[in-house]
Design a protein around this motif. Structure first.
Motif, short mmCIF file in Angstrom:
data_model
loop_
_atom_site.label_atom_id
_atom_site.label_comp_id
_atom_site.label_asym_id
_atom_site.label_seq_id
_atom_site.Cartn_x
_atom_site.Cartn_y
_atom_site.Cartn_z
N TRP A 1 1.50 31.23 44.24
CA TRP A 1 1.80 31.96 45.49
C TRP A 1 3.02 32.83 45.22
O TRP A 1 3.95 32.43 44.52
CB TRP A 1 2.10 30.97 46.61
CG TRP A 1 2.48 31.60 47.92
CD1 TRP A 1 1.64 31.94 48.94
CD2 TRP A 1 3.80 31.97 48.37
NE1 TRP A 1 2.35 32.49 50.00
CE2 TRP A 1 3.68 32.52 49.66
CE3 TRP A 1 5.06 31.89 47.79
CZ2 TRP A 1 4.78 32.98 50.39
CZ3 TRP A 1 6.16 32.34 48.50
CH2 TRP A 1 6.01 32.88 49.79
N PRO B 1 -0.99 30.05 53.33
CA PRO B 1 -1.37 29.00 52.37
C PRO B 1 -1.54 29.57 50.96
O PRO B 1 -1.85 30.76 50.78
CB PRO B 1 -2.70 28.48 52.93
CG PRO B 1 -2.71 28.88 54.36
CD PRO B 1 -1.97 30.18 54.42
N PHE B 2 -1.38 28.72 49.98
CA PHE B 2 -1.62 29.13 48.60
C PHE B 2 -3.07 29.59 48.47
O PHE B 2 -3.99 28.87 48.89
CB PHE B 2 -1.36 27.97 47.63
CG PHE B 2 0.04 27.42 47.68
CD1 PHE B 2 1.08 28.15 48.23
CD2 PHE B 2 0.32 26.16 47.16
CE1 PHE B 2 2.38 27.65 48.27
CE2 PHE B 2 1.61 25.64 47.18
CZ PHE B 2 2.64 26.38 47.74
N GLY C 1 -5.60 27.08 47.04
CA GLY C 1 -5.65 25.75 47.63
C GLY C 1 -4.45 24.89 47.29
O GLY C 1 -3.55 25.29 46.55
N PRO C 2 -4.42 23.65 47.82
CA PRO C 2 -3.27 22.76 47.67
C PRO C 2 -3.06 22.29 46.23
O PRO C 2 -3.99 22.27 45.41
CB PRO C 2 -3.61 21.58 48.58
CG PRO C 2 -4.67 22.07 49.49
CD PRO C 2 -5.45 23.08 48.71
N ARG D 1 2.72 21.32 53.85
CA ARG D 1 1.26 21.35 53.99
C ARG D 1 0.90 22.10 55.25
O ARG D 1 1.43 21.82 56.33
CB ARG D 1 0.70 19.94 54.03
CG ARG D 1 -0.83 19.87 54.01
CD ARG D 1 -1.36 20.37 52.66
NE ARG D 1 -2.74 19.99 52.40
CZ ARG D 1 -3.81 20.69 52.78
NH1 ARG D 1 -3.66 21.80 53.50
NH2 ARG D 1 -5.02 20.28 52.47
N ASP E 1 -0.59 16.51 49.51
CA ASP E 1 -0.50 17.66 48.63
C ASP E 1 0.24 18.79 49.36
O ASP E 1 0.62 18.64 50.52
CB ASP E 1 -1.89 18.11 48.13
CG ASP E 1 -2.90 18.24 49.26
OD1 ASP E 1 -2.49 18.49 50.42
OD2 ASP E 1 -4.11 18.12 49.01
N ASP F 1 0.72 23.17 50.09
CA ASP F 1 0.05 24.48 50.01
C ASP F 1 0.79 25.58 50.76
O ASP F 1 0.20 26.61 51.08
CB ASP F 1 -1.39 24.38 50.52
CG ASP F 1 -1.49 24.24 52.04
OD1 ASP F 1 -0.47 23.92 52.69
OD2 ASP F 1 -2.60 24.47 52.58
N GLN F 2 2.09 25.38 51.04
CA GLN F 2 2.83 26.45 51.70
C GLN F 2 4.33 26.30 51.44
O GLN F 2 4.81 25.22 51.08
CB GLN F 2 2.57 26.44 53.21
CG GLN F 2 3.13 25.25 53.94
CD GLN F 2 2.84 25.26 55.44
OE1 GLN F 2 2.13 26.12 55.93
NE2 GLN F 2 3.39 24.30 56.15
#
Length: 332
Positions: free
Chosen positions: A6, A51-52, A55-56, A82, A164, A166-167
């Motif tokens: 990201w 979000p990435f 994905g996470p 997350r 996990d 993702d942000q």
């Protein structure tokens, strides 16, 4: 080889739940790399990144340039979390020491504090390594300040229910006792980021072509989000390229490239957008990601390149980035 997960650093990258507060005071960031910095610490509302794209993850490196403005009580300032939650793991300050926190949405838990003062009120490189986030026994966070290990923690990193990440999270406190700072040049990658920087390139001139129904690069070059000024396509297949600002002085190895744009659709017009790049190598080839269907609400769309799709060795170079154009095409 380091691959990006990201890339960001401006308010269009932080549009979830809250809206990031930015500054264009040049002492807060490196003006040859960025054009603003994001406030963390004191404020009124949290802000969370897009979000990435892939994905996470449960392991990554997260880099930033950070400047401490004030150091108050021990409160989280920024980190990783997350999407759909306010939970995460990250760092803050306490008397200019670095503190590793985890957040479960309601409670902030201190995991470790650096032995000595590490933040000095100048712009400093901060790299956070996260390993085994989902494992309560072997999870690990290491924080490096100017490439030197400042503090680390091994144990249960999971805050609340998340397993996990993702942000990227910008955290705020309104009690007046928190610390204040600014971050810029943000990137999440799959390997060591301590020697890396992030350069933001922005629209600066007309590109090779523009068949959009209205608008030019000057309508999409703002530092802050302004959806009222835009480029618009009214027919599927209309496309445009825009030239960008170049690279800082020097010769760099480029590990990846990302494109972010604010996008929406109108009833009766094209409903999707493909976003990508045009490079001077590969005979000026345009590479577009898969079209993404939009709604009538403005949202941020990201396309991420770990390698150069238009070059046989799959390498980006300073010269290629210097001449790169952002490309987009309206789709059904």
């Amino acid at each position: 080889m380091v691959a990006p997960i990201w890339l960001g650093g401006e308010d269009l990258n932080f549009v979830v739940l809250g809206s990031a507060t930015i500054t264009t005071t040049t002492s807060r960031y490196r003006s040859d790399y960025a054009r603003c910095a994001l406030e963390v610490g004191q404020g009124t509302v949290d802000a969370y990144s897009t979000p990435f794209p892939a994905g996470p993850v449960t392991a990554c490196w997260f880099m930033s340039r950070f400047i401490r403005i004030s150091s108050g009580g021990a409160f989280p300032m920024y980190g990783l979390g997350r999407s759909g939650t306010t939970e995460g793991v990250g760092i803050g300050l306490n008397a200019n020491r670095c503190v590793i926190f985890k957040r479960d949405g309601t409670t902030d838990t201190t995991l470790a504090t650096s032995v000595s003062t590490v933040f000095n009120g100048t712009r400093q490189k901060v790299d956070i390594e996260v390993i085994n986030f989902s494992n309560p026994a072997t999870g690990r966070v290491r924080v490096y300040v100017d490439q030197v290990l400042a503090v680390e923690y091994t144990g249960n990193l999971s805050a609340g229910s998340i397993t996990d990440l993702d942000q990227v999270c910008c955290w705020y406190t309104t009690n007046g006792g928190g610390s204040q700072g600014y971050i810029s040049e943000l990137a999440v990658a799959d390997d060591d980021t301590r020697l890396l920087s992030l350069k933001t390139v922005v629209p600066s001139a007309a590109g090779t072509a523009n068949t959009f129904a209205s608008g030019t690069y000057a309508d999409i070059d703002g530092v802050t989000i302004d959806d009222a000024t835009n480029m618009a396509a009214d027919t599927v297949g209309q496309h445009a390229e825009v030239a960008c600002t170049g690279m800082p002085a020097g010769d760099f190895s480029v590990k990846g490239f990302g494109v972010s744009a604010r996008v929406s659709a109108t009833v009766g017009g094209p409903q999707a957008l493909a976003l990508g790049i045009r490079t001077t190598d590969g005979a000026g080839t345009i590479d577009l990601g898969a079209p993404v269907t939009q709604t009538t609400a403005w949202a941020t769309m990201d396309t991420l390149y770990a390698t150069n799709p238009n070059d046989a060795p799959n390498e980006f170079t300073s010269a290629i980035i210097e001449a790169i154009e952002l490309a987009f095409e309206a789709a059904a």
